[in-house]
Design a protein around this motif. Structure first.
Motif, mmCIF file in Angstrom:
data_model
loop_
_atom_site.group_PDB
_atom_site.id
_atom_site.type_symbol
_atom_site.label_atom_id
_atom_site.label_comp_id
_atom_site.label_asym_id
_atom_site.label_seq_id
_atom_site.Cartn_x
_atom_site.Cartn_y
_atom_site.Cartn_z
ATOM 1 N N SER A 82 0.828 -1.193 0.000
ATOM 2 C CA SER A 82 0.000 0.000 0.000
ATOM 3 C C SER A 82 0.866 1.247 0.000
ATOM 4 O O SER A 82 2.064 1.193 0.296
ATOM 5 N N PHE A 83 0.239 2.386 -0.287
ATOM 6 C CA PHE A 83 0.978 3.645 -0.232
ATOM 7 C C PHE A 83 1.432 3.935 1.188
ATOM 8 O O PHE A 83 2.553 4.412 1.398
ATOM 9 N N ASP A 84 0.588 3.629 2.160
ATOM 10 C CA ASP A 84 0.984 3.832 3.558
ATOM 11 C C ASP A 84 2.205 2.980 3.899
ATOM 12 O O ASP A 84 3.114 3.432 4.598
ATOM 13 N N LEU A 128 5.186 4.640 2.374
ATOM 14 C CA LEU A 128 5.584 5.841 3.111
ATOM 15 C C LEU A 128 6.418 5.503 4.337
ATOM 16 O O LEU A 128 7.359 6.227 4.682
ATOM 17 N N ARG A 148 7.806 10.583 5.390
ATOM 18 C CA ARG A 148 6.428 10.269 5.745
ATOM 19 C C ARG A 148 5.762 11.363 6.576
ATOM 20 O O ARG A 148 4.702 11.891 6.217
ATOM 21 N N LYS A 206 0.546 17.805 3.540
ATOM 22 C CA LYS A 206 -0.652 17.489 2.767
ATOM 23 C C LYS A 206 -1.913 17.857 3.551
ATOM 24 O O LYS A 206 -2.874 18.413 2.984
ATOM 25 N N GLY A 251 4.905 13.027 -3.702
ATOM 26 C CA GLY A 251 4.288 11.947 -2.932
ATOM 27 C C GLY A 251 3.011 11.449 -3.576
ATOM 28 O O GLY A 251 2.751 10.237 -3.616
ATOM 29 N N GLU A 252 2.223 12.357 -4.098
ATOM 30 C CA GLU A 252 0.969 11.958 -4.747
ATOM 31 C C GLU A 252 1.220 11.187 -6.033
ATOM 32 O O GLU A 252 0.445 10.305 -6.402
ATOM 33 N N LYS A 311 1.890 7.735 -4.942
ATOM 34 C CA LYS A 311 0.620 7.105 -4.568
ATOM 35 C C LYS A 311 -0.132 6.626 -5.803
ATOM 36 O O LYS A 311 -0.647 5.491 -5.841
ATOM 37 N N ASP A 312 -0.180 7.459 -6.828
ATOM 38 C CA ASP A 312 -0.889 7.092 -8.051
ATOM 39 C C ASP A 312 -0.195 5.934 -8.758
ATOM 40 O O ASP A 312 -0.857 5.036 -9.293
ATOM 41 N N GLU A 327 -1.066 2.750 -6.814
ATOM 42 C CA GLU A 327 -2.472 2.371 -7.005
ATOM 43 C C GLU A 327 -2.760 1.957 -8.446
ATOM 44 O O GLU A 327 -3.743 1.261 -8.706
ATOM 45 N N TRP A 331 13.131 9.624 -1.298
ATOM 46 C CA TRP A 331 12.072 8.707 -1.715
ATOM 47 C C TRP A 331 12.595 7.368 -2.216
ATOM 48 O O TRP A 331 11.804 6.441 -2.421
#
Length: 403
Positions: A186-188, A191, A197, A204, A316-317, A320-321, A324, A343
């Motif tokens: 997962s993204f979490d 992170l 993080r 955000k 970061g986004e 995430k994308d 996902e 990162w």
């Protein structure tokens, strides 16, 4: 002078491949379909795409004569290609014939290489290497820049030119940070593996409370005009205080990117991200999709929002994308800037290869480059550091004006 008939079709007895060449921009345009199909069947990197190199030839490399070597099987199907181009550099009144990868300058094309069908990389590379040696009387310098260090092409060319005792010179180029994105993570979870993080989540959270905060993702070819305009403006603003961007400078480079992004979007390979607050774009990321990888190509942000870490949040986004979307890798390309290491945990390197043709004028080009390098080194030692930086900024501004 090089003539189109100089390289006759050369068969490869082992697998019955034949090499020939495509000259000129008009013929290059006609290769789009076959080239794109071959890229999909290869392990070649994103900047070996027709959609990247054709607009480069039109907008930036207009002084180059495309010289694309093709390998075909007995049915005429394209099995490999090597996108090269000729240019002439004048040294002491003498024209030096330089053969190099298309896309090598101005646009940060990492991982340039031969494009070959999977499983046939070595065979194709050997065929092209022998053909290049056959043509050694027609070029003075062969420059192949920004290959991946672990490329089959690097090994094969070293072996082939070494066999003929050619003057081959290797140099390191760039470190390219990247991160693997394990399937199912997962993204979490991702992170928690980074050093950003807490700061990312805090920044955000603050941004999400601002009126009109949103992140727009643009992929459609017909919707690029606005996001690209925002990107160019924000990229320019980000680098203005440093004398201008080294990555995107001049109207010719901007025209190239407008063409390339349109073509990439038509193939479903483009992602433009724009962060807006109160209706105003404050950060942008220009990304490229290549198979199962997200390629972070360039970015920009409004310096007035620097203290709000809009760049950090937008990067970061994009991670995430990518996660996902089921992608397995995020590649920052060249550069060891600290925000990239925040990162990532992995790196790959690129190299360049230079071959001087026997009896040619390549040594004169090398001497000129070495002399210019020595002048720059002396200037750095003699001039105060602030003066050196001012000279750098002036050179960037003049380069941007010249386009």
């Amino acid at each position: 002078m090089i003539h189109e008939a100089e390289l006759s079709p050369t068969p490869s007895p082992a697998r019955w491949l034949e090499v020939d060449t495509v000259w000129g921009l008009a013929k290059l345009a006609g290769l789009r379909g076959a080239w794109s199909d071959l890229l999909e069947e290869s392990n070649a990197g994103p900047f070996n795409a027709w959609e990247w190199l054709y607009p480069w030839c039109r907008r930036i490399g207009a002084d180059r004569k495309p010289f694309v070597m093709q390998a075909k099987d007995r049915t005429g199907a394209l099995v490999g290609l090597m996108p090269l181009g000729f240019e002439y550099q004048w040294v002491l009144g003498r024209p030096i014939r330089r053969l190099a990868f298309l896309g090598e300058t101005h646009v940060g094309s990492d991982y340039l290489d031969i494009v070959a069908r999977r499983g046939r990389e070595e065979e194709v590379a050997r065929l092209f290497a022998e053909a290049l040696w056959e043509l050694r009387d027609e070029w003075d310098v062969l420059d192949l820049s920004d290959l991946r260090e672990d490329s089959v092409t690097v090994r094969v060319l070293r072996e082939t030119f070494g066999k003929y005792r050619a003057d081959l010179r290797m140099s390191t180029r760039y470190v390219c940070p990247y991160e693997s994105l394990p399937k199912g993570e997962s993204f979490d979870g991702f992170l928690k593996r980074t050093s950003r993080r807490d700061n990312f989540l805090r920044r955000k959270k603050w941004l999400e409370k601002q009126e009109g905060y949103r992140i727009e993702k643009t992929e459609a070819p017909g919707a690029l005009a606005g996001p690209l305009t925002d990107f160019f403006r924000l990229h320019s603003m980000r680098w203005e205080s440093d004398g201008g961007s080294q990555g995107i400078r001049g109207s010719g480079v901007e025209s190239f990117h407008r063409d390339a992004t349109q073509l990439l979007a038509e193939k479903g390979r483009l992602r433009m991200y724009t962060m807006k607050v109160g209706g105003q774009a404050v950060a942008s990321v220009y990304g490229i999709l290549h198979r199962d990888s997200f390629i972070y190509f360039q970015s920009g942000y409004d310096p007035a929002w620097r203290n709000r870490s809009v760049g950090l949040v937008l990067v970061g986004e994009t991670f995430k994308d990518a996660i996902e979307s089921g992608l397995s890798e995020y590649d920052f390309l060249r550069g060891t800037e600290s925000y990239k290491s925040d990162w990532t945990t992995q790196q790959r390197r690129t190299v360049s290869m230079r071959v001087l043709a026997p009896g040619g004028g390549g040594e004169w080009l090398v001497r000129r480059e070495e002399a210019m390098k020595q002048v720059r080194e002396v200037a750095k030692r003699v001039l105060p550091q602030d003066m050196v930086e001012r000279v750098r900024r002036l050179r960037r501004r003049l380069s941007a004006v010249r386009g």
